[in-house]
Design a protein around this motif. Sequence first.
Motif, mmCIF file in Angstrom:
data_model
loop_
_atom_site.group_PDB
_atom_site.id
_atom_site.type_symbol
_atom_site.label_atom_id
_atom_site.label_comp_id
_atom_site.label_asym_id
_atom_site.label_seq_id
_atom_site.Cartn_x
_atom_site.Cartn_y
_atom_site.Cartn_z
ATOM 1 N N LEU E 103 0.827 -1.199 0.000
ATOM 2 C CA LEU E 103 0.000 0.000 0.000
ATOM 3 C C LEU E 103 0.866 1.255 0.000
ATOM 4 C CD1 LEU E 103 -2.698 1.452 0.242
ATOM 5 C CD2 LEU E 103 -2.584 1.138 2.710
ATOM 6 N N GLU E 104 1.888 1.245 0.847
ATOM 7 C CA GLU E 104 2.751 2.426 0.931
ATOM 8 C C GLU E 104 3.623 2.582 -0.292
ATOM 9 O OE1 GLU E 104 4.871 1.980 4.580
ATOM 10 O OE2 GLU E 104 3.050 2.191 5.797
ATOM 11 N N GLY E 105 3.967 1.472 -0.917
ATOM 12 C CA GLY E 105 4.941 1.544 -1.995
ATOM 13 C C GLY E 105 4.351 1.838 -3.361
ATOM 14 N N ASP E 106 3.044 1.719 -3.506
ATOM 15 C CA ASP E 106 2.461 1.916 -4.835
ATOM 16 C C ASP E 106 1.535 3.129 -4.829
ATOM 17 O OD1 ASP E 106 1.371 1.813 -7.319
ATOM 18 O OD2 ASP E 106 0.256 -0.052 -7.017
ATOM 19 N N PRO E 107 1.924 4.192 -5.524
ATOM 20 C CA PRO E 107 1.070 5.381 -5.560
ATOM 21 C C PRO E 107 -0.327 5.074 -6.096
ATOM 22 C CG PRO E 107 3.208 5.836 -6.565
ATOM 23 C CD PRO E 107 3.161 4.365 -6.307
ATOM 24 N N ALA E 108 -0.452 4.010 -6.895
ATOM 25 C CA ALA E 108 -1.754 3.696 -7.486
ATOM 26 C C ALA E 108 -2.667 2.931 -6.525
ATOM 27 C CB ALA E 108 -1.560 2.886 -8.769
ATOM 28 N N ALA E 109 -2.121 2.454 -5.405
ATOM 29 C CA ALA E 109 -2.942 1.661 -4.479
ATOM 30 C C ALA E 109 -3.866 2.576 -3.685
ATOM 31 C CB ALA E 109 -2.038 0.863 -3.541
ATOM 32 N N ARG E 110 -5.140 2.197 -3.599
ATOM 33 C CA ARG E 110 -6.134 3.033 -2.937
ATOM 34 C C ARG E 110 -6.331 2.667 -1.464
ATOM 35 N NH1 ARG E 110 -5.156 5.255 -6.840
ATOM 36 N NH2 ARG E 110 -6.455 5.851 -8.611
ATOM 37 N N GLU E 112 -5.671 -0.746 1.750
ATOM 38 C CA GLU E 112 -5.177 -2.077 2.058
ATOM 39 C C GLU E 112 -6.151 -3.124 1.550
ATOM 40 O OE1 GLU E 112 -3.169 -2.855 6.048
ATOM 41 O OE2 GLU E 112 -4.791 -4.345 6.026
ATOM 42 N N GLU E 114 -7.989 -3.007 -1.152
ATOM 43 C CA GLU E 114 -7.743 -3.231 -2.578
ATOM 44 C C GLU E 114 -6.477 -4.055 -2.797
ATOM 45 O OE1 GLU E 114 -8.081 -0.191 -6.272
ATOM 46 O OE2 GLU E 114 -6.166 -0.119 -5.222
ATOM 47 N N ILE E 116 -5.095 -6.295 -0.764
ATOM 48 C CA ILE E 116 -5.307 -7.701 -0.402
ATOM 49 C C ILE E 116 -6.191 -8.401 -1.419
ATOM 50 C CG2 ILE E 116 -6.426 -9.200 1.311
ATOM 51 C CD1 ILE E 116 -5.422 -7.213 3.459
ATOM 52 N N TYR E 119 -4.183 -7.434 -5.614
ATOM 53 C CA TYR E 119 -2.787 -7.398 -6.062
ATOM 54 C C TYR E 119 -2.219 -8.803 -6.227
ATOM 55 C CZ TYR E 119 -2.002 -2.386 -5.904
ATOM 56 O OH TYR E 119 -2.026 -1.039 -6.182
ATOM 57 N N HIS E 172 3.290 -5.464 -9.799
ATOM 58 C CA HIS E 172 3.055 -6.005 -11.158
ATOM 59 C C HIS E 172 3.480 -7.471 -11.202
ATOM 60 C CE1 HIS E 172 2.134 -1.931 -12.059
ATOM 61 N NE2 HIS E 172 3.368 -1.541 -11.813
ATOM 62 N N TYR E 191 10.251 -5.326 -8.706
ATOM 63 C CA TYR E 191 9.276 -5.094 -9.771
ATOM 64 C C TYR E 191 9.270 -6.243 -10.779
ATOM 65 C CZ TYR E 191 8.551 -0.536 -7.817
ATOM 66 O OH TYR E 191 8.211 0.478 -6.967
ATOM 67 N N TYR E 221 14.528 -2.579 -9.544
ATOM 68 C CA TYR E 221 13.576 -2.197 -10.575
ATOM 69 C C TYR E 221 13.414 -3.263 -11.653
ATOM 70 C CZ TYR E 221 12.902 2.295 -8.414
ATOM 71 O OH TYR E 221 12.556 3.278 -7.529
ATOM 72 N N HIS F 151 -4.921 -9.594 -16.384
ATOM 73 C CA HIS F 151 -3.489 -9.758 -16.085
ATOM 74 C C HIS F 151 -3.183 -11.217 -15.760
ATOM 75 C CE1 HIS F 151 0.071 -8.443 -13.262
ATOM 76 N NE2 HIS F 151 0.496 -9.047 -14.343
ATOM 77 N N ASP F 157 -0.587 -6.345 -17.890
ATOM 78 C CA ASP F 157 -1.046 -5.582 -16.730
ATOM 79 C C ASP F 157 -1.267 -4.125 -17.144
ATOM 80 O OD1 ASP F 157 -1.344 -4.259 -14.325
ATOM 81 O OD2 ASP F 157 0.477 -5.049 -13.408
ATOM 82 N N GLU F 180 -0.687 3.808 -14.471
ATOM 83 C CA GLU F 180 -1.969 4.482 -14.263
ATOM 84 C C GLU F 180 -2.145 5.769 -15.063
ATOM 85 O OE1 GLU F 180 -2.466 5.700 -10.222
ATOM 86 O OE2 GLU F 180 -4.630 5.901 -10.391
ATOM 87 N N LYS F 203 4.567 7.586 -2.722
ATOM 88 C CA LYS F 203 3.150 7.850 -2.523
ATOM 89 C C LYS F 203 2.813 9.325 -2.737
ATOM 90 C CE LYS F 203 -0.471 5.400 -1.289
ATOM 91 N NZ LYS F 203 -0.882 4.155 -1.920
ATOM 92 N N ALA F 206 1.201 10.445 -5.996
ATOM 93 C CA ALA F 206 0.032 9.708 -6.462
ATOM 94 C C ALA F 206 -0.893 10.535 -7.336
ATOM 95 C CB ALA F 206 -0.745 9.142 -5.270
ATOM 96 N N ARG F 210 2.720 10.262 -13.699
ATOM 97 C CA ARG F 210 3.980 9.590 -13.380
ATOM 98 C C ARG F 210 4.475 8.699 -14.520
ATOM 99 N NH1 ARG F 210 0.218 8.207 -9.854
ATOM 100 N NH2 ARG F 210 0.464 5.962 -10.150
#
Lengths: 270, 270, 270, 270, 270, 270
Positions: E103-110, E112, E114, E116, E119, E172, E191, E221, F151, F157, F180, F203, F206, F210
Amino acid sequence: MDAEFFATLMQQHRRGRRYPPSAEALAFANRLLFALFPEKQGECMNSVSELEAEFEALRAELRRILEPLKGELKQPPVTIARNFMGAVPGLFGVLLQDAQALLEGDPAARSEYEVIRTYPGFYAVALYRFAHELHRLNVPLLPRLITEHAHSRTGIDIHPGAVIGPQFCIDHGTGVVIGETTHIGTNVKIYQGVTLGALSVTKALASQKRHPTIEDNVVIYSGATILGGKTVIGQGSVIGGNVWITQSVPANSRVYYHGGDQVQPPLIEI
Amino acid sequence: MDAEFFATLMQQHRRGRRYPPSAEALAFANRLLFALFPEKQGECMNSVSELEAEFEALRAELRRILEPLKGELKQPPVTIARNFMGAVPGLFGVLLQDAQALLEGDPAARSEYEVIRTYPGFYAVALYRFAHELHRLNVPLLPRLITEHAHSRTGIDIHPGAVIGPQFCIDHGTGVVIGETTHIGTNVKIYQGVTLGALSVTKALASQKRHPTIEDNVVIYSGATILGGKTVIGQGSVIGGNVWITQSVPANSRVYYHGGDQVQPPLIEI
Amino acid sequence: MDAEFFATLMQQHRRGRRYPPSAEALAFANRLLFALFPEKQGECMNSVSELEAEFEALRAELRRILEPLKGELKQPPVTIARNFMGAVPGLFGVLLQDAQALLEGDPAARSEYEVIRTYPGFYAVALYRFAHELHRLNVPLLPRLITEHAHSRTGIDIHPGAVIGPQFCIDHGTGVVIGETTHIGTNVKIYQGVTLGALSVTKALASQKRHPTIEDNVVIYSGATILGGKTVIGQGSVIGGNVWITQSVPANSRVYYHGGDQVQPPLIEI
Amino acid sequence: MDAEFFATLMQQHRRGRRYPPSAEALAFANRLLFALFPEKQGECMNSVSELEAEFEALRAELRRILEPLKGELKQPPVTIARNFMGAVPGLFGVLLQDAQALLEGDPAARSEYEVIRTYPGFYAVALYRFAHELHRLNVPLLPRLITEHAHSRTGIDIHPGAVIGPQFCIDHGTGVVIGETTHIGTNVKIYQGVTLGALSVTKALASQKRHPTIEDNVVIYSGATILGGKTVIGQGSVIGGNVWITQSVPANSRVYYHGGDQVQPPLIEI
Amino acid sequence: MDAEFFATLMQQHRRGRRYPPSAEALAFANRLLFALFPEKQGECMNSVSELEAEFEALRAELRRILEPLKGELKQPPVTIARNFMGAVPGLFGVLLQDAQALLEGDPAARSEYEVIRTYPGFYAVALYRFAHELHRLNVPLLPRLITEHAHSRTGIDIHPGAVIGPQFCIDHGTGVVIGETTHIGTNVKIYQGVTLGALSVTKALASQKRHPTIEDNVVIYSGATILGGKTVIGQGSVIGGNVWITQSVPANSRVYYHGGDQVQPPLIEI
Amino acid sequence: MDAEFFATLMQQHRRGRRYPPSAEALAFANRLLFALFPEKQGECMNSVSELEAEFEALRAELRRILEPLKGELKQPPVTIARNFMGAVPGLFGVLLQDAQALLEGDPAARSEYEVIRTYPGFYAVALYRFAHELHRLNVPLLPRLITEHAHSRTGIDIHPGAVIGPQFCIDHGTGVVIGETTHIGTNVKIYQGVTLGALSVTKALASQKRHPTIEDNVVIYSGATILGGKTVIGQGSVIGGNVWITQSVPANSRVYYHGGDQVQPPLIEI
């Protein structure tokens, strides 16, 4: 559709989900049956320890299914599950006697294997025996779910509350109805369409014995109807097809329409 | 559960898996039915060569299902499968006659399409005809698996050993029982709850004709019970509802309770 | 197999696929039942708007299922679907009365929840009520598909054309047959194996009333057979088990074999 | 949505159903795989005659699947099915060599059993080998359906037209792409993310060899890209991870970025 | 097909069924995941005692699945199942940390929730953690079945033998390969397309550490390849996309192609 | 397992079920795809009115799926469903262009039918286009469920938030990642393993763009990585395999490693 309908319906939905899904109860019953009688689906286990593990898994599964019902149980789920599984060896022995009785009683039966695998009477009685044990342990709903599943598949409707001895044999079976307070002894044989029912069906009698008692070694032919909580069919009797009985008959009776020649005189050929 | 129980149960499991899964036998029977009557599921084939390929596939599938039973067969699986499929065109013709008889015999039937697609009597008779052919070829277990499947779905219990002529019509059908050595002629019609059974059910009689003979053009109304291997219902007879017959009746009889007005006098209204 | 067989069979297949798959009609009927009675599968909705959306989805689904039948419909599918769904609140009210009647009528019933979830009589009557509404709207095939599905699961065979009042209660139910032109009033109760049928079954009578009329507050015990389009069972009557009736009986009759003591005198014990 | 949309869409639907369902083709491929490698699902056959019957059933099933494609086939379905099944023993031998190569090539592999049951590389190559045989017999669509199914499950995308020798070993495999005109010799090993592709992707080149040739005993590490129909990787070569090759390399080459120490000098640590 | 082929194939089939079906192992893993993370399928339990019962059922189920493998286990199935379930609370805590890191690492995550629920990285890591625990307990086959199932669904291939710390985040993920002897510290993020592999792949090295060590707080990466059992990526390092590393890098390194500006100079635009 | 674990876990379960099951969202997406492209499963509709009814049913179904999410929606479910379905004809037109581009772009493609039925790139893009429309309508969770399903099946993805023009062509596709805030013009073609990603993944970013912008008529070969929200690939450019780009390139660029001969000079053969 107007708002009132939806408001009424919403009340139905608000009661929420209180009970385990039917599929879980039925899966448990069938899995137990397959563990006892591998003929049913042709899967065998290879060692005693596999069997032990399967029975432990069945016990744990039953406890899990019982948990959502906890508020309505008289003992903790874990106790009920243990007690139920403790009764399984006894049920197994009785079911082996049932299968043997079916084999001996049906000239068309080729082998015990065929009886266990294909006879609807065996399936319905096996599920009844599981359901009755749960009923004895005061589990709500599940016993009825299990016997109604057997009813749907076989047309044989045995209430989980009925008390039935070993060597019980139902042949063909479609249309058989065995009521909640019926007592059936050892080595009884009944055919399709037999009703063991109540004389009067009023809610006030719910706590009384409303269904008949069938003593040992009785045969009841197809379509016979035997009604009433005080009606006792004495041991060794034979009840003819389609007869209608609402009073007790003594031991070793032969009950047919108009005589022992098994022909009903009122018939007229024109 | 003690060790003795598991030891006993292990014996059941040690017998191993000897027979094909029920699902395979039933899939074969239903696939054959769908190939003959596309109405049943709405899938059609587009050319004669697709049909030929489907029937070849059915033959190969049947042979494969028979292989694990080889030790109990009187002919090689490949021969039995060929003989069975060779009989299919004949069975198809008979089933078309059955469907036509159902359409003509039921005022509520709208079309042959509806009969084939929705009538349980058609389904049960079709599966019986397949099972009987396998029974004639001395295949064990499979015939009974197939007819018990039909029994479970329709409440109609026809033993694979019964011999039944064309234009056979079962309406409603729940509770019908037709025993192993029954003979039924052409254009016979029976209703729900009819039993064609044995007078005495002892294993010693397994090799004798124990069930009745129904000659051509007989109608048997709901709930009638006809018993005994020597009992012959003469051609053209009509057997009234709920009658109980254990002796032969001559051709063109009308058999009801107390007269041809179809009213049972013993009824008393109070 | 020769070419002639395949040529004949090809004709069956050439008729093509004209009707919706059975699975779609049954899925619709069961989904509607679950929306009305969440007890059936334990899934609840959380708001009136979810209910509204579900009913709109059901209406749209029904229209879609009807489209392939368009050539045989008397109104556009969209109209029939709207009319059907408009009738649902009324059907729901009637089904609640049916459930209540089952609960009150069966001493063995523990709760309305148990009745709705496990009683085959409730399931069969619910699907009949849906099918009857489609029948009233002149939809072909689907009504029969739905009632035959219920028949297969419960052994209760109600023709979609029958007209049945509220508080209808079928207990056990296996073997019940209710014919196309039967009329049943309010608060009628019938048991397993009851036939409400036709006296004479000839195609010529297809457009006439061939099945009996059962007035309000009648009870019909197991195995009774009542036949004929002019036969009327007067209100408040009780029809005993296994009786055979082909003429009307006045209101408040008690009809048993040989007297009100519910014992059949012709029985002889030897 | 306006009428024009539906009119356009109707054209899509009017083309009708010309091809067999994907499920049938995939069921055939998986059933063949399970017959050859019972490890895949743990079902074993008990005699040679069961195996023979299974292979005859597979042949008949393939013929049936091919029938709807008849108009596009160069030989009758019955001939193609016979030729395909005739090639199966050869394919089986090659697949055993593939499994052995996977076992020997992966230090993490515990047994041939584990390789056959769990390695995605084995599954993808097995389905490719079946699809390639169908491709060789000029069957349309089915080969691609089968390889795309394997692609979906494993991330390994092998075109059915590629020609691949025995002892072919793909480890991990996700992202592997092997183009239509690729030739791969004996005992080649490739890792995840390897592309054997075309230099230029224009429709005009459809009939030419557009993808590389990999000679015997080559190893290609993860992420390498080898492009072009004239590109030949000489036998015994080792291609390092992530390298990009568009020209042939001679036999026994070692191709890495900047030297044999397998370290890429341009990396800078800051 | 000749007799020799069938004789050879028969040998494959004679080895018999030694292992539990894949479906059972996968059902266990998914059921455990759903018990820990009800978001995955939206089914919630209502009391602690339901949870306790579910975990007891899971333990019993695992023991049962292990029984057929008994000959290859170092401890009795009952012990392994108890030890495995004893480790579950710890695994749960680690998985919560993994979800939080995603959650913290992905800016696209809305949320926890989502993460669980949707992803693939969470799913693959969860199944790896279950499989790794089974691997630690020396269970054969099952760990690999479980991780290969995750591989098939996500394209993420983690060997059950790898050792991975908490807060592990794969985004991903398609094409990720993590080898058997990899060690990964806390709070590592990788990644798609990253390979943590072996330099040399010969069976002789099977017992050695062949895959790299990734220390705490490293980011790798997409497409990077890190090879070799002695290769250590020092804590706090960032490895750029597509780099190829076969030697250790010190703590807090930034490794890109040609400089920290993240641009690869060799690119030429023409 | 101790009480603390169960207490913690109970908190997870207490959050309750807030979202529709994944299966419903995926069933909707696939049913819409099959309605637009009957090739996908070979089921065709026979009239415009069947199509209209199917689309109305789809709209009603979508509304129903949206209801449980109502608290998080910016418009009523009924409005969103109507707007979504209103966009479908436009999406259909774009998907036809996508299919055409795949056919033209892949020398191995035989027909548009084959592309629609078997190409994973077509499936992934179709589901992305549906998900993107839901994303545009601010629907939570469902868009991600749909694209993650694609995906899982294809290894492609695409984030639902990406903006992608018509004639979009992904070949092979495993490992493709499209972030995104990516923008892709008309007639862009990308191959397996291409990443269109973010330079920095924190984050805090977001809400910013990006991911890169790809202008019209660009081709990006396998394994290329293009990063950064300000990175623009000018129209008509060709990006070579495995290149790594973090800065914009002007229109009509050809970007390869070390020159246009498509050979990477650093390779050394030893």
